[in-house]
Structures are given as structure tokens and as C-alpha cells.
Write a protein that holds these residues in place. Structure first.
Motif, short mmCIF file in Angstrom:
data_model
loop_
_atom_site.label_atom_id
_atom_site.label_comp_id
_atom_site.label_asym_id
_atom_site.label_seq_id
_atom_site.Cartn_x
_atom_site.Cartn_y
_atom_site.Cartn_z
N ALA A 62 -3.81 10.41 -0.51
CA ALA A 62 -4.75 9.90 0.50
C ALA A 62 -4.73 8.38 0.53
O ALA A 62 -4.74 7.77 1.61
CB ALA A 62 -6.17 10.41 0.21
N ALA A 63 -4.68 7.75 -0.63
CA ALA A 63 -4.63 6.29 -0.70
C ALA A 63 -3.33 5.76 -0.09
O ALA A 63 -3.34 4.77 0.65
CB ALA A 63 -4.77 5.82 -2.14
N LEU A 64 -2.22 6.42 -0.40
CA LEU A 64 -0.93 5.99 0.14
C LEU A 64 -0.90 6.15 1.66
O LEU A 64 -0.41 5.27 2.38
CB LEU A 64 0.21 6.79 -0.50
CG LEU A 64 1.61 6.46 0.02
CD1 LEU A 64 1.96 5.01 -0.25
CD2 LEU A 64 2.63 7.39 -0.61
N THR A 65 -1.43 7.25 2.15
CA THR A 65 -1.47 7.48 3.60
C THR A 65 -2.24 6.36 4.29
O THR A 65 -1.80 5.82 5.31
CB THR A 65 -2.10 8.84 3.91
OG1 THR A 65 -1.32 9.86 3.30
CG2 THR A 65 -2.18 9.09 5.40
N TRP A 66 -3.38 5.97 3.72
CA TRP A 66 -4.18 4.89 4.31
C TRP A 66 -3.41 3.58 4.25
O TRP A 66 -3.33 2.85 5.25
CB TRP A 66 -5.52 4.76 3.57
CG TRP A 66 -6.31 3.59 4.06
CD1 TRP A 66 -7.08 3.54 5.17
CD2 TRP A 66 -6.37 2.29 3.46
NE1 TRP A 66 -7.63 2.27 5.31
CE2 TRP A 66 -7.20 1.50 4.28
CE3 TRP A 66 -5.80 1.72 2.32
CZ2 TRP A 66 -7.48 0.17 3.97
CZ3 TRP A 66 -6.08 0.40 2.03
CH2 TRP A 66 -6.92 -0.36 2.85
N ALA A 67 -2.81 3.25 3.11
CA ALA A 67 -2.09 1.98 2.95
C ALA A 67 -0.89 1.89 3.89
O ALA A 67 -0.67 0.86 4.52
CB ALA A 67 -1.65 1.81 1.50
N VAL A 68 -0.14 2.97 4.01
CA VAL A 68 1.02 2.98 4.91
C VAL A 68 0.56 2.87 6.36
O VAL A 68 1.15 2.14 7.16
CB VAL A 68 1.88 4.24 4.68
CG1 VAL A 68 2.93 4.40 5.76
CG2 VAL A 68 2.53 4.18 3.31
N GLY A 69 -0.51 3.58 6.70
CA GLY A 69 -1.05 3.51 8.05
C GLY A 69 -1.51 2.10 8.40
O GLY A 69 -1.24 1.60 9.50
N LEU A 70 -2.17 1.44 7.47
CA LEU A 70 -2.63 0.08 7.69
C LEU A 70 -1.44 -0.87 7.84
O LEU A 70 -1.38 -1.68 8.77
CB LEU A 70 -3.53 -0.37 6.54
CG LEU A 70 -4.21 -1.72 6.71
CD1 LEU A 70 -5.17 -1.72 7.89
CD2 LEU A 70 -4.95 -2.10 5.43
N SER A 71 -0.47 -0.75 6.95
CA SER A 71 0.72 -1.61 7.01
C SER A 71 1.52 -1.40 8.29
O SER A 71 2.10 -2.33 8.84
CB SER A 71 1.61 -1.37 5.79
OG SER A 71 0.98 -1.83 4.62
N SER A 72 1.55 -0.16 8.77
CA SER A 72 2.36 0.15 9.95
C SER A 72 1.84 -0.52 11.22
O SER A 72 2.57 -0.64 12.21
CB SER A 72 2.44 1.66 10.16
OG SER A 72 1.20 2.17 10.64
N GLN A 73 0.61 -1.02 11.18
CA GLN A 73 0.06 -1.73 12.34
C GLN A 73 0.65 -3.14 12.47
O GLN A 73 0.52 -3.78 13.50
CB GLN A 73 -1.46 -1.78 12.26
CG GLN A 73 -2.09 -0.42 12.36
CD GLN A 73 -3.57 -0.44 12.12
OE1 GLN A 73 -4.22 -1.48 12.21
NE2 GLN A 73 -4.13 0.71 11.81
N GLY A 74 1.27 -3.62 11.39
CA GLY A 74 2.00 -4.88 11.44
C GLY A 74 1.22 -6.14 11.13
O GLY A 74 1.79 -7.23 11.19
N ASN A 75 -0.06 -6.04 10.81
CA ASN A 75 -0.85 -7.25 10.55
C ASN A 75 -0.94 -7.63 9.08
O ASN A 75 -1.13 -8.80 8.76
CB ASN A 75 -2.27 -7.07 11.11
CG ASN A 75 -2.25 -6.92 12.60
OD1 ASN A 75 -1.76 -7.79 13.31
ND2 ASN A 75 -2.74 -5.80 13.10
N VAL A 76 -0.81 -6.65 8.19
CA VAL A 76 -0.84 -6.92 6.75
C VAL A 76 0.18 -6.04 6.04
O VAL A 76 0.57 -4.99 6.55
CB VAL A 76 -2.24 -6.66 6.10
CG1 VAL A 76 -3.27 -7.63 6.60
CG2 VAL A 76 -2.68 -5.24 6.28
N ARG A 77 0.58 -6.48 4.88
CA ARG A 77 1.38 -5.66 3.97
C ARG A 77 0.47 -5.38 2.78
O ARG A 77 -0.21 -6.28 2.27
CB ARG A 77 2.63 -6.40 3.50
CG ARG A 77 3.63 -6.61 4.59
CD ARG A 77 4.30 -5.29 4.99
NE ARG A 77 5.14 -5.46 6.14
CZ ARG A 77 4.89 -4.96 7.34
NH1 ARG A 77 3.81 -4.27 7.57
NH2 ARG A 77 5.72 -5.15 8.34
#
Length: 97
Positions: A62-77
Motif C-alpha cells: 500500500a505504501a509503495l502504491t501511494w509513493a509510485v502514484g505520487l511520483s508518477s505525477q512528475g512533481n516529486v520523487r
């Protein structure tokens, strides 16, 4: 629950649209809670990372899914660090022979 520290760095895209960052932060935190996470704290940082958060999640997945989803928006890594309490650590040490 599993505890994580999420270290986030703005991308070029994220810094170009930094005026939208407060809204993006709120949206990202709501998405974490919607995924079953519980926010412990969120900070704006000076140094290598721009944002630091600590939260609890139902699972690594669940944590990885959230982190990858956030990163995929392109504003943060996002760099995730799994954390253990001092009590969990003491239990692990007891298992050493």
C-alpha cells in the motif's frame, strides 16, 4: 501498521509550478489516508529533501502504491524508508544468539 519516512524532492516540473505545491501536498496526504494510511507528520525541509513525512500504512504494498502514484505525477520523487520502533528493535535483538 508499518511505519515509513517518505523523503521527497521536487522535480524540475514541481519547482516550476511551486505555487501549486500547497494544494498538491493536501491532495497527496488525502490520497495516503484514502489508501488506509495514517499521517504522523509532514514537514517542509531545507537541505537535500524538500518535504519529509512520517506515516503508517497497512502494508509495504500500500505504501509503495501511494509513493509510485505520487511520483508518477512528475512533481516529486519519493524515497521511502521503513522505520521500526525501539520496541520492535529490542524484540529483534532478543532473537540474536
Amino acid at each position: 501498521m508499518v511505519t515509513y519516512m517518505m523523503l521527497m524532492k521536487l522535480t524540475d516540473q514541481g519547482i516550476k509550478s511551486v505555487k501549486e505545491a500547497p494544494e498538491r501536498i493536501e491532495t497527496g496526504l488525502k490520497a495516503f489516508e484514502k489508501a488506509g494510511g495514517k499521517l504522523v507528520g509532514f514537514w517542509i525541509a531545507i537541505g537535500k529533501y524538500d518535504y519529509v513525512s512520517v506515516g503508517e500504512s497497512t502494508s509495504d504494498e500500500a505504501a509503495l502504491t501511494w509513493a509510485v502514484g505520487l511520483s508518477s505525477q512528475g512533481n516529486v520523487r519519493v524515497e521511502s524508508v521503513k522505520l521500526f520502533s525501539k520496541e520492535q528493535f529490542a524484540g529483534m535483538i532478543k532473537m540474536l544468539k
